[in-house]
Design a protein around this motif. Structure first.
Motif, PDB file in Angstrom:
ATOM      1  N   MET A   1       0.834  -1.199   0.000  1.00 39.80           N
ATOM      2  CA  MET A   1       0.000   0.000   0.000  1.00 39.80           C
ATOM      3  C   MET A   1       0.870   1.251   0.000  1.00 39.80           C
ATOM      4  SD  MET A   1      -3.176  -0.635   2.583  1.00 39.80           S
ATOM      5  CE  MET A   1      -4.509  -1.744   2.177  1.00 39.80           C
ATOM      6  N   SER A   2       0.387   2.332  -0.586  1.00 37.49           N
ATOM      7  CA  SER A   2       1.093   3.604  -0.577  1.00 37.49           C
ATOM      8  C   SER A   2       0.386   4.568   0.361  1.00 37.49           C
ATOM      9  CB  SER A   2       1.114   4.195  -1.990  1.00 37.49           C
ATOM     10  OG  SER A   2      -0.203   4.483  -2.397  1.00 37.49           O
ATOM     11  N   GLU A   3       0.970   5.769   0.505  1.00 37.35           N
ATOM     12  CA  GLU A   3       0.378   6.735   1.428  1.00 37.35           C
ATOM     13  C   GLU A   3      -1.049   7.091   1.024  1.00 37.35           C
ATOM     14  OE1 GLU A   3       2.846   9.854   2.761  1.00 37.35           O
ATOM     15  OE2 GLU A   3       1.202  11.203   3.181  1.00 37.35           O
ATOM     16  N   GLU A   4      -1.345   7.013  -0.284  1.00 34.49           N
ATOM     17  CA  GLU A   4      -2.693   7.349  -0.731  1.00 34.49           C
ATOM     18  C   GLU A   4      -3.735   6.397  -0.159  1.00 34.49           C
ATOM     19  OE1 GLU A   4       0.027   7.491  -2.692  1.00 34.49           O
ATOM     20  OE2 GLU A   4      -0.032   9.674  -2.741  1.00 34.49           O
ATOM     21  N   ASN A   5      -3.310   5.262   0.409  1.00 33.38           N
ATOM     22  CA  ASN A   5      -4.249   4.308   0.969  1.00 33.38           C
ATOM     23  C   ASN A   5      -4.609   4.602   2.423  1.00 33.38           C
ATOM     24  OD1 ASN A   5      -2.530   2.197  -1.101  1.00 33.38           O
ATOM     25  ND2 ASN A   5      -4.753   2.276  -1.241  1.00 33.38           N
ATOM     26  N   PHE A   6      -3.996   5.645   3.015  1.00 34.76           N
ATOM     27  CA  PHE A   6      -4.490   6.090   4.313  1.00 34.76           C
ATOM     28  C   PHE A   6      -5.944   6.519   4.146  1.00 34.76           C
ATOM     29  CE2 PHE A   6      -0.010   7.105   5.800  1.00 34.76           C
ATOM     30  CZ  PHE A   6      -0.050   6.253   6.908  1.00 34.76           C
ATOM     31  N   LYS A   7      -6.766   6.229   5.141  1.00 35.27           N
ATOM     32  CA  LYS A   7      -8.186   6.570   5.043  1.00 35.27           C
ATOM     33  C   LYS A   7      -8.473   7.872   5.791  1.00 35.27           C
ATOM     34  CE  LYS A   7      -9.608   1.708   4.782  1.00 35.27           C
ATOM     35  NZ  LYS A   7     -10.355   0.618   5.441  1.00 35.27           N
ATOM     36  N   PRO A   8      -8.868   8.940   5.078  1.00 32.37           N
ATOM     37  CA  PRO A   8      -9.166  10.218   5.746  1.00 32.37           C
ATOM     38  C   PRO A   8     -10.531  10.176   6.432  1.00 32.37           C
ATOM     39  CG  PRO A   8      -9.489  10.425   3.389  1.00 32.37           C
ATOM     40  CD  PRO A   8      -8.990   9.027   3.622  1.00 32.37           C
ATOM     41  N   VAL A   9     -10.555   9.720   7.667  1.00 29.40           N
ATOM     42  CA  VAL A   9     -11.822   9.527   8.385  1.00 29.40           C
ATOM     43  C   VAL A   9     -11.951  10.435   9.608  1.00 29.40           C
ATOM     44  CG1 VAL A   9     -12.037   7.137   7.628  1.00 29.40           C
ATOM     45  CG2 VAL A   9     -10.846   7.635   9.764  1.00 29.40           C
ATOM     46  N   LEU A  10     -10.917  11.230   9.922  1.00 29.28           N
ATOM     47  CA  LEU A  10     -10.952  12.058  11.124  1.00 29.28           C
ATOM     48  C   LEU A  10     -11.391  13.481  10.787  1.00 29.28           C
ATOM     49  CD1 LEU A  10      -7.546  10.927  12.694  1.00 29.28           C
ATOM     50  CD2 LEU A  10      -9.823  10.002  13.145  1.00 29.28           C
ATOM     51  N   GLY A  11     -12.441  13.958  11.475  1.00 31.88           N
ATOM     52  CA  GLY A  11     -12.925  15.316  11.264  1.00 31.88           C
ATOM     53  C   GLY A  11     -12.255  16.306  12.200  1.00 31.88           C
ATOM     54  N   LEU A  12     -12.746  17.548  12.188  1.00 36.49           N
ATOM     55  CA  LEU A  12     -12.157  18.601  13.019  1.00 36.49           C
ATOM     56  C   LEU A  12     -12.240  18.255  14.502  1.00 36.49           C
ATOM     57  CD1 LEU A  12     -10.919  21.401  13.431  1.00 36.49           C
ATOM     58  CD2 LEU A  12     -13.234  22.366  13.301  1.00 36.49           C
ATOM     59  N   ARG A  13     -13.379  17.751  14.957  1.00 35.42           N
ATOM     60  CA  ARG A  13     -13.504  17.396  16.377  1.00 35.42           C
ATOM     61  C   ARG A  13     -12.504  16.317  16.754  1.00 35.42           C
ATOM     62  NH1 ARG A  13     -18.401  14.068  19.132  1.00 35.42           N
ATOM     63  NH2 ARG A  13     -17.322  12.470  17.913  1.00 35.42           N
ATOM     64  N   ASP A  14     -12.374  15.300  15.891  1.00 40.45           N
ATOM     65  CA  ASP A  14     -11.429  14.215  16.171  1.00 40.45           C
ATOM     66  C   ASP A  14     -10.001  14.750  16.255  1.00 40.45           C
ATOM     67  OD1 ASP A  14     -13.541  12.293  15.907  1.00 40.45           O
ATOM     68  OD2 ASP A  14     -13.314  12.431  13.732  1.00 40.45           O
ATOM     69  N   ALA A  15      -9.647  15.627  15.322  1.00 45.81           N
ATOM     70  CA  ALA A  15      -8.294  16.188  15.297  1.00 45.81           C
ATOM     71  C   ALA A  15      -8.034  17.042  16.538  1.00 45.81           C
ATOM     72  CB  ALA A  15      -8.092  17.014  14.028  1.00 45.81           C
ATOM     73  N   THR A  16      -9.038  17.832  16.948  1.00 41.47           N
ATOM     74  CA  THR A  16      -8.900  18.657  18.151  1.00 41.47           C
ATOM     75  C   THR A  16      -8.734  17.784  19.388  1.00 41.47           C
ATOM     76  OG1 THR A  16     -10.284  20.374  17.143  1.00 41.47           O
ATOM     77  CG2 THR A  16      -9.970  20.488  19.526  1.00 41.47           C
ATOM     78  N   MET A  17      -9.459  16.678  19.438  1.00 41.58           N
ATOM     79  CA  MET A  17      -9.344  15.756  20.572  1.00 41.58           C
ATOM     80  C   MET A  17      -7.958  15.105  20.616  1.00 41.58           C
ATOM     81  SD  MET A  17     -12.118  15.997  22.336  1.00 41.58           S
ATOM     82  CE  MET A  17     -12.014  17.738  21.879  1.00 41.58           C
ATOM     83  N   ILE A  18      -7.363  14.891  19.447  1.00 49.31           N
ATOM     84  CA  ILE A  18      -6.005  14.331  19.420  1.00 49.31           C
ATOM     85  C   ILE A  18      -5.007  15.350  19.957  1.00 49.31           C
ATOM     86  CG2 ILE A  18      -4.118  13.624  17.860  1.00 49.31           C
ATOM     87  CD1 ILE A  18      -6.324  12.163  16.217  1.00 49.31           C
TER      88      ILE A  18
END
Length: 468
Positions: A1-18
């Motif tokens: 798999m390449s980097e393009e296979n990362f799944k963009p599933v995290l929204g703004l709230r998820d990112a802020t919580m991280i």
């Protein structure tokens, strides 16, 4: 798999919580004791946290520009590579792997165990489970390792599991901390508050017998820098969200916003918590709380005997969520380094759940070894200098890229440029220089660990060229 296979599933709230969840571990519950011993006054205690908060938010909003330009897995490693060169980026990645991230994971894991011991005494760090002669292993270290392995396993099963843990535990600890602050301010003791703030701006060293020792003007500035080691450690890891850019929706917008919102929320909570400490505890009880556990002492005043259990549960929730964020994000740096041929090749592969499984397990092994060593606390003190140094270099990268790539797309521009980034750089330089002069034990070991990466880098280049 390449980097393009990362799944963009995290929204703004998820990112802020991280961002918030990775920042809040056990530090806010403990390090105020050491800070106060260095500065001696309630005003300076709050000032140290405000200065740290200002530095953190300034750096975070500056990183927003870089995250918009390079919305790729690897974050700060990528920014340093693009602004400077692969060697500087590798030295960051090497330090990150060798101590910064793995040592932090170990420290946070053992902090979980230490406070679990209030509820389950059998996991105390003071007990010896195995004595190997050259080292002894406590139940707290074993629990730390179990937690690290468990969270690593969860994160190898895909981003959704890590996301669920991060959001749930971060919201829980934010609400819990807010509740502790509110109850503490309600229970504020007027006599204690008045005594603590009478000479709040007297900058002195607080001795164990309660006496105050005056500083010379220059030594006073050094004392503030030494005090900030704890607050900077407690406010670190905010940049972890940049490492997982490949899994965030609309990263050009959401990473910058998450960095600002997360660091602002945590700074407000940290400053408010310390104001609350000064409202319920005399300065001596803050500075010399048993094992520096200031929050335990405060909670005992607020809630009575059950307060100890309340704080223990809060810190367990806090450190568990913090470690999940650190484990989730850290492996993405090694993934990107592996893609550059500068780390174990297998670390640059994604599994069927679109996460870098082998990078996660390599990180897990080293973090577990640090847990066993018992030296993670010393190491983290030693690398505080290096952490700030790399933050400064990254922000200098904004100025370099504005000059070398003026036409590159910048969906988000650093707020307050060039003033805020320059202020951060000047504050960071001052902090590092003061540590070199007054606390050399906090500087040279971390610098040596970083410089060891130079021969490793050239060995990796030679290996890469031999395989090409």
């Amino acid at each position: 798999m390449s980097e393009e296979n990362f799944k963009p599933v995290l929204g703004l709230r998820d990112a802020t919580m991280i961002v918030a969840g990775s920042m809040i571990g056990s530090g806010i519950f403990i390090v105020s004791a050491d800070i106060l011993r260095n500065v001696g006054g309630a005003g300076w205690l709050i000032a140290v946290w405000l200065i740290t908060g200002f530095m953190t938010i300034s750096a975070a909003v500056s990183y927003g520009e870089l995250s918009g330009m390079f919305p790729k897995a690897g974050g700060q490693y990528v920014y340093l590579r693009e602004a400077f060169n692969p060697l500087i980026a590798f030295l960051y990645g090497w330090s990150f792997f060798a101590v910064i991230q793995t040592g932090t994971i170990a420290a946070v894991g053992v902090a979980f165990s230490k406070f679990m011991a209030y509820i389950v005494p059998g996991v105390s760090e003071d007990l010896v489970l195995v004595n190997l002669g050259f080292m002894s292993i406590s139940p707290a270290q074993v629990v730390s390792i179990i937690i690290i392995i468990f969270l690593t396993y969860v994160n190898t099963r895909g981003i959704q599991g890590g996301k669920a843990i991060q959001t749930t535990f971060t919201i829980t600890k934010l609400v819990s901390l807010f509740g502790l602050i509110v109850f503490g301010l309600i229970m504020a003791r007027g006599d204690v508050w008045s005594a603590n703030w009478t000479n709040a701006w007297s900058l002195t060293k607080l001795n164990t017998d309660g006496s105050l020792e005056a500083y010379t003007t220059i030594a006073a500035v050094g004392a503030i820098a030494a005090a900030m080691v704890g607050s900077i450690f407690s406010s670190d890891a905010w940049n972890n969200v940049t490492f997982i850019a490949g899994e965030i929706k609309n990263p050009q917008r959401n990473i910058g916003l998450a960095l600002f919102l997360g660091t602002l929320i945590v700074t407000i909570i940290y400053v408010s918590a310390n104001i609350m400490y000064t409202a319920v505890l005399p300065l001596g009880e803050i500075a010399f709380a048993e094992k520096d556990r200031v929050a335990v002492a405060a909670s005992h005043v607020i809630f009575g005997n059950i307060g100890t259990v309340i704080i223990a549960l809060m810190i367990m929730i806090s450190t568990f969520g913090c470690n999940n964020g650190l484990i989730l994000a850290g492996a993405r740096v090694y993934y990107t380094m592996a893609k550059d041929g500068l780390f174990f090749r297998q670390a640059g592969e994604l599994n069927r759940f679109a996460v870098p499984q082998r990078a996660l397990w390599v990180q897990c092994v080293l973090a577990c070894l640090w847990s066993l060593s018992g030296r993670y606390g010393d190491l983290l003190d030693m690398v505080s200098f290096v952490v700030v140094l790399f933050y400064m270099l990254t922000i200098v990268g904004i100025f370099i890229l504005r000059r070398t790539r003026p036409d590159a797309p910048r969906p988000y521009r650093a707020f307050g440029y060039p003033v805020l980034p320059l202020i951060y750089i000047l504050m960071g330089v001052s902090f590092c220089l003061l540590l070199i002069v007054y606390k050399p034990k906090f500087t040279w070991p971390g610098l040596i660990i970083t410089l060891i990466g130079i021969p490793i880098y050239y060995a990796a280049l030679q290996r890469r060229s031999s395989k090409s």
